[in-house]
Scaffold this motif. Structure first.
Motif, PDB file in Angstrom:
ATOM      1  N   GLY A 241       0.831  -1.202   0.000  1.00 40.63           N
ATOM      2  CA  GLY A 241       0.000   0.000   0.000  1.00 40.63           C
ATOM      3  C   GLY A 241       0.863   1.248   0.000  1.00 40.63           C
ATOM      4  O   GLY A 241       2.080   1.183  -0.227  1.00 40.63           O
ATOM      5  N   GLN A 269      -5.765  -0.553  -0.034  1.00 39.90           N
ATOM      6  CA  GLN A 269      -7.103   0.034  -0.157  1.00 39.90           C
ATOM      7  C   GLN A 269      -7.067   1.315  -0.969  1.00 39.90           C
ATOM      8  O   GLN A 269      -7.989   1.597  -1.740  1.00 39.90           O
ATOM      9  CB  GLN A 269      -7.680   0.304   1.235  1.00 39.90           C
ATOM     10  CG  GLN A 269      -8.139  -0.942   1.964  1.00 39.90           C
ATOM     11  CD  GLN A 269      -8.863  -0.623   3.252  1.00 39.90           C
ATOM     12  OE1 GLN A 269      -8.733   0.469   3.807  1.00 39.90           O
ATOM     13  NE2 GLN A 269      -9.626  -1.574   3.749  1.00 39.90           N
ATOM     14  N   GLN A 272      -7.495   1.012  -4.699  1.00 40.94           N
ATOM     15  CA  GLN A 272      -8.831   0.724  -5.201  1.00 40.94           C
ATOM     16  C   GLN A 272      -9.705   1.976  -5.250  1.00 40.94           C
ATOM     17  O   GLN A 272     -10.838   1.910  -5.722  1.00 40.94           O
ATOM     18  CB  GLN A 272      -9.501  -0.317  -4.309  1.00 40.94           C
ATOM     19  CG  GLN A 272      -8.817  -1.679  -4.331  1.00 40.94           C
ATOM     20  CD  GLN A 272      -9.454  -2.643  -3.357  1.00 40.94           C
ATOM     21  OE1 GLN A 272      -9.229  -2.589  -2.158  1.00 40.94           O
ATOM     22  NE2 GLN A 272     -10.285  -3.517  -3.879  1.00 40.94           N
ATOM     23  N   SER A 273      -9.175   3.083  -4.751  1.00 42.60           N
ATOM     24  CA  SER A 273      -9.976   4.302  -4.704  1.00 42.60           C
ATOM     25  C   SER A 273     -10.139   4.899  -6.103  1.00 42.60           C
ATOM     26  O   SER A 273      -9.186   5.013  -6.864  1.00 42.60           O
ATOM     27  CB  SER A 273      -9.310   5.335  -3.788  1.00 42.60           C
ATOM     28  OG  SER A 273     -10.008   6.556  -3.828  1.00 42.60           O
ATOM     29  N   SER A 344      -7.908  -4.464   6.164  1.00 45.52           N
ATOM     30  CA  SER A 344      -8.949  -4.914   5.246  1.00 45.52           C
ATOM     31  C   SER A 344     -10.295  -4.466   5.799  1.00 45.52           C
ATOM     32  O   SER A 344     -10.433  -4.217   7.003  1.00 45.52           O
ATOM     33  CB  SER A 344      -8.926  -6.434   5.088  1.00 45.52           C
ATOM     34  OG  SER A 344      -9.200  -7.058   6.327  1.00 45.52           O
ATOM     35  N   TYR A 345     -11.291  -4.367   4.907  1.00 48.36           N
ATOM     36  CA  TYR A 345     -12.621  -3.977   5.369  1.00 48.36           C
ATOM     37  C   TYR A 345     -13.235  -5.107   6.181  1.00 48.36           C
ATOM     38  O   TYR A 345     -13.136  -6.280   5.820  1.00 48.36           O
ATOM     39  CB  TYR A 345     -13.517  -3.644   4.173  1.00 48.36           C
ATOM     40  CG  TYR A 345     -13.116  -2.368   3.479  1.00 48.36           C
ATOM     41  CD1 TYR A 345     -13.268  -1.139   4.110  1.00 48.36           C
ATOM     42  CD2 TYR A 345     -12.563  -2.402   2.204  1.00 48.36           C
ATOM     43  CE1 TYR A 345     -12.879   0.033   3.479  1.00 48.36           C
ATOM     44  CE2 TYR A 345     -12.175  -1.239   1.567  1.00 48.36           C
ATOM     45  CZ  TYR A 345     -12.336  -0.024   2.213  1.00 48.36           C
ATOM     46  OH  TYR A 345     -11.950   1.128   1.594  1.00 48.36           O
ATOM     47  N   TYR A 363     -16.668  -6.146  -1.024  1.00 49.63           N
ATOM     48  CA  TYR A 363     -16.003  -5.384   0.029  1.00 49.63           C
ATOM     49  C   TYR A 363     -14.894  -4.558  -0.603  1.00 49.63           C
ATOM     50  O   TYR A 363     -13.987  -5.099  -1.228  1.00 49.63           O
ATOM     51  CB  TYR A 363     -15.447  -6.328   1.105  1.00 49.63           C
ATOM     52  CG  TYR A 363     -16.559  -6.958   1.908  1.00 49.63           C
ATOM     53  CD1 TYR A 363     -17.027  -6.358   3.074  1.00 49.63           C
ATOM     54  CD2 TYR A 363     -17.173  -8.131   1.477  1.00 49.63           C
ATOM     55  CE1 TYR A 363     -18.072  -6.913   3.791  1.00 49.63           C
ATOM     56  CE2 TYR A 363     -18.213  -8.696   2.193  1.00 49.63           C
ATOM     57  CZ  TYR A 363     -18.657  -8.088   3.353  1.00 49.63           C
ATOM     58  OH  TYR A 363     -19.698  -8.636   4.063  1.00 49.63           O
ATOM     59  N   GLY A 364     -14.998  -3.250  -0.453  1.00 51.71           N
ATOM     60  CA  GLY A 364     -14.092  -2.372  -1.171  1.00 51.71           C
ATOM     61  C   GLY A 364     -14.739  -1.922  -2.465  1.00 51.71           C
ATOM     62  O   GLY A 364     -15.886  -2.247  -2.769  1.00 51.71           O
ATOM     63  N   SER A 365     -13.974  -1.196  -3.253  1.00 57.19           N
ATOM     64  CA  SER A 365     -14.579  -0.518  -4.392  1.00 57.19           C
ATOM     65  C   SER A 365     -14.928  -1.438  -5.551  1.00 57.19           C
ATOM     66  O   SER A 365     -15.867  -1.185  -6.283  1.00 57.19           O
ATOM     67  CB  SER A 365     -13.638   0.589  -4.893  1.00 57.19           C
ATOM     68  OG  SER A 365     -12.388   0.048  -5.260  1.00 57.19           O
ATOM     69  N   SER A 386     -13.631   6.375   1.826  1.00 59.97           N
ATOM     70  CA  SER A 386     -13.634   5.330   0.799  1.00 59.97           C
ATOM     71  C   SER A 386     -15.037   5.102   0.263  1.00 59.97           C
ATOM     72  O   SER A 386     -15.229   4.905  -0.947  1.00 59.97           O
ATOM     73  CB  SER A 386     -13.057   4.035   1.363  1.00 59.97           C
ATOM     74  OG  SER A 386     -13.721   3.673   2.554  1.00 59.97           O
ATOM     75  N   PHE A 469     -18.078  -0.757   2.956  1.00 63.14           N
ATOM     76  CA  PHE A 469     -16.876  -0.093   3.463  1.00 63.14           C
ATOM     77  C   PHE A 469     -17.077   0.178   4.960  1.00 63.14           C
ATOM     78  O   PHE A 469     -17.419   1.299   5.352  1.00 63.14           O
ATOM     79  CB  PHE A 469     -16.636   1.244   2.756  1.00 63.14           C
ATOM     80  CG  PHE A 469     -16.547   1.162   1.260  1.00 63.14           C
ATOM     81  CD1 PHE A 469     -15.331   1.141   0.614  1.00 63.14           C
ATOM     82  CD2 PHE A 469     -17.700   1.124   0.477  1.00 63.14           C
ATOM     83  CE1 PHE A 469     -15.245   1.083  -0.769  1.00 63.14           C
ATOM     84  CE2 PHE A 469     -17.629   1.069  -0.900  1.00 63.14           C
ATOM     85  CZ  PHE A 469     -16.394   1.047  -1.528  1.00 63.14           C
ATOM     86  N   ALA A 472     -12.032  -1.152   9.862  1.00 65.20           N
ATOM     87  CA  ALA A 472     -10.758  -1.643   9.361  1.00 65.20           C
ATOM     88  C   ALA A 472     -10.218  -2.705  10.297  1.00 65.20           C
ATOM     89  O   ALA A 472     -10.110  -2.484  11.502  1.00 65.20           O
ATOM     90  CB  ALA A 472      -9.758  -0.494   9.242  1.00 65.20           C
TER      91      ALA A 472
END
Length: 558
Positions: A241, A269, A272-273, A344-345, A363-365, A386, A469, A472
């Motif tokens: 990251g 993360q 993925q934004s 992680s989410y 989970y996530g974008s 996010s 989202f 964390a």
């Protein structure tokens, strides 16, 4: 769009909304470069992006992109900013009038603009061709090597098929997707000797079929490095990251033999934004993929090794060395280690969600799914940045986007600039005090039961897409019993371990731990995995750089 005939040649793409100018630019380029390059012409930013995506899927290479600054709907800078995500290695030129030179100069920092040209450039032999010649030469010697396109055959509502697409996309490996029930999907399955019972099927650029492959198997076949070149390094960075990439850049640039180990794809993360707008130096924002690619290339330029799809399962201390063990039993060692494993989410605990994860619940974008959301109603759970960034991105094509927040508003956890954007988006609705009670569907998400947290009232809504989202969870379980962690699993470091002025248990040195040093000397932590960290991209990058400075101090005194 018009183009030359040979698909084998490297592409030069030009976009200008004035048909006459567009034809003239293409004519000048074709006159000089038509024999050795394929000239692609478009008359709008959207059309040019479509052309770039098509070229990417086919595995073609784009060397130079020339874009007019003044175009309606999407100006040249906005277009080039999106084009970077498709072909990061292409050289970028902005075509401007004299009055727009200030905008062109600003674009040098915003989109890494390589050059800007004033129109008209008559004669091209003096004002156009020398510039393009230099850019083509620079592209040829660059270290950016596009990977050939893969073919992925899978089921539309398959969690693993979705995971493979996400893995390829986040690692910027071009691919074509084929549903297993389409004629082309069936043809590919038959050619690979498969009946469709074992999916997904990945066909590499060399034609090798991979049946139900794991990420490491895919990585090894598409040109991503998975095996270390050495057994011992100065510095091992775990996690790719912002903190890990920052550590790799500063470690390698300052002469440390550095290897970065990432279990999935660089960027974390943040990668993925869809849009990061509060990162220093990018006033118009930057996508996570764009920022990640620049950082990855920067680390590689300084000599850092980057290993992908390698899961770390253990950390051992043997004298002055620190040994990292992988899930396959192999290991590498180093003088120092930086833990940048990120977070992680958290999983949303509601009936039906687990079975539908990857089949409408993400989970996530999951930006690879955004195109499929066109014209649909999308739900997002979460109230942090996010979630807001994903809402703004998905709202471009979705019929509606509904943000579900347990609290009374977004103000408690989302940046003000994002809240303003959401308020001004006509197809985004925020529902405070609302949670997902359960999810329903056979092979994919079809409906959600929503519950009002105050009244307890429930409502059944149609939904095919849910992006989550929430919270964390640190990715530190493999460190249990090795370094000191707090009760939530975040890694303790520096003064946080010595509130009473006493060193942590087992600390054998006659100095206190450095600021980002863990309870194991020579092992440092940076970014979101650190207890009480700021959980922001800029602070993670800063901590990555600071950790390298402390590594130097540690090595000098060892």
């Amino acid at each position: 769009m018009t183009q030359a005939a040979s698909p084998a040649r490297t592409v030069i793409l030009t976009v200008d909304d004035d048909p006459g100018v567009s034809r003239a630019v293409a004519r000048d380029l074709r006159r000089r470069y038509g024999e050795s390059h394929r000239i692609v012409r478009a008359e709008s930013g959207d059309a040019a992006l479509d052309a770039l995506r098509e070229l990417k899927l086919r595995g073609d290479q784009v060397a130079v992109i020339l874009a007019d600054y003044r175009m309606p709907q999407m100006d040249g800078i906005e277009f080039l900013e999106q084009a970077i995500d498709v072909f990061p290695g292409a050289r970028r030129v902005l075509l401007t009038a004299y009055a727009d030179t200030n905008a062109a100069i600003d674009a040098i920092n915003v989109i890494d603009l390589d050059h800007y040209l004033l129109k008209p450039w008559d004669p091209p032999e003096e004002k156009l061709y020398p510039v393009v010649d230099d850019l083509l030469d620079a592209w040829r010697v660059s270290d950016y090597k596009p990977v050939g396109a893969c073919k992925v055959v899978g089921h539309r509502w398959s969690a693993r098929s979705s995971g493979v697409r996400e893995f390829l996309a986040r690692n910027q490996v071009p691919y074509r997707w084929y549903s297993s029930d389409t004629p082309e999907g069936e043809r590919l399955l038959k050619a690979a000797g498969q009946d469709g019972q074992r999916l997904p099927l990945v066909i590499t650029p060399t034609g090798t079929p991979l049946v139900e492959p794991d990420d490491q198997d895919i990585a090894a076949h598409v040109g991503l490095a998975t095996t270390p070149t050495s057994e011992f390094y100065d510095l091992v960075v775990i996690g790719g990251g912002p903190a890990g990439l920052g550590s790799a850049v500063y470690g390698a640039s300052e002469g440390l033999r550095t290897v970065l180990v990432e279990r999935s794809a660089t960027g974390g993360q943040a990668g993925q934004s869809s849009r990061i707008e509060n990162y220093l130096g990018f006033p118009d924002g930057v996508s996570g993929a764009q920022l990640t690619d620049r950082a990855r290339r920067q680390a590689a330029k300084f000599g850092a090794e980057i290993l992908t799809a390698r899961e770390v399962t253990g950390l051992e201390v043997t004298g002055a060395s620190r040994t990292i063990r992988f899930s396959d039993g192999s290991s590498i060692s180093a003088h120092a280690v930086i833990l940048a494993t990120g977070v992680s989410y958290r999983q949303l605990d509601a009936p039906g969600l687990a079975d539908l994860t990857g089949c409408g619940v993400f989970y996530g974008s999951a930006l690879t799914e955004a195109a499929a959301c066109q014209g649909h109603d999308v739900y997002i759970v979460g109230g942090a940045n996010s979630a807001g960034q994903a809402a703004m991105y998905l709202a471009r094509g979705a019929k509606s986007v509904t943000i579900l927040v347990r609290g009374s508003s977004l103000a408690a956890s989302m940046s003000h600039y994002l809240i303003e954007q959401i308020d001004n988006a006509p197809n985004i609705t925020v529902r405070p005090g609302t949670v997902v009670e359960s999810a329903h569907g056979s092979d994919h998400l079809e409906q959600l039961t929503l519950r009002d947290v105050d009244s307890g009232h429930t409502e059944l809504v149609d939904a095919q897409w849910l992006f989550v989202f929430i919270g964390a969870a640190p990715l530190t379980g493999w460190l249990d019993g090795t370094v000191l962690r707090d009760d939530r699993g975040f890694i303790m470091a520096g003064p946080d371990m010595t509130p009473d002025g006493q060193p942590p248990r087992g600390w054998e040195l006659d100095r206190p731990p450095y600021h980002l040093e863990t309870s194991v000397p020579g092992v440092f932590v940076a970014g979101d995995a650190r207890a009480e960290s700021a959980k922001r991209v800029a602070s993670a990058v800063g901590e990555g750089a600071m950790a390298v400075m402390l590594v130097h101090r540690y090595l000098e005194q060892s």
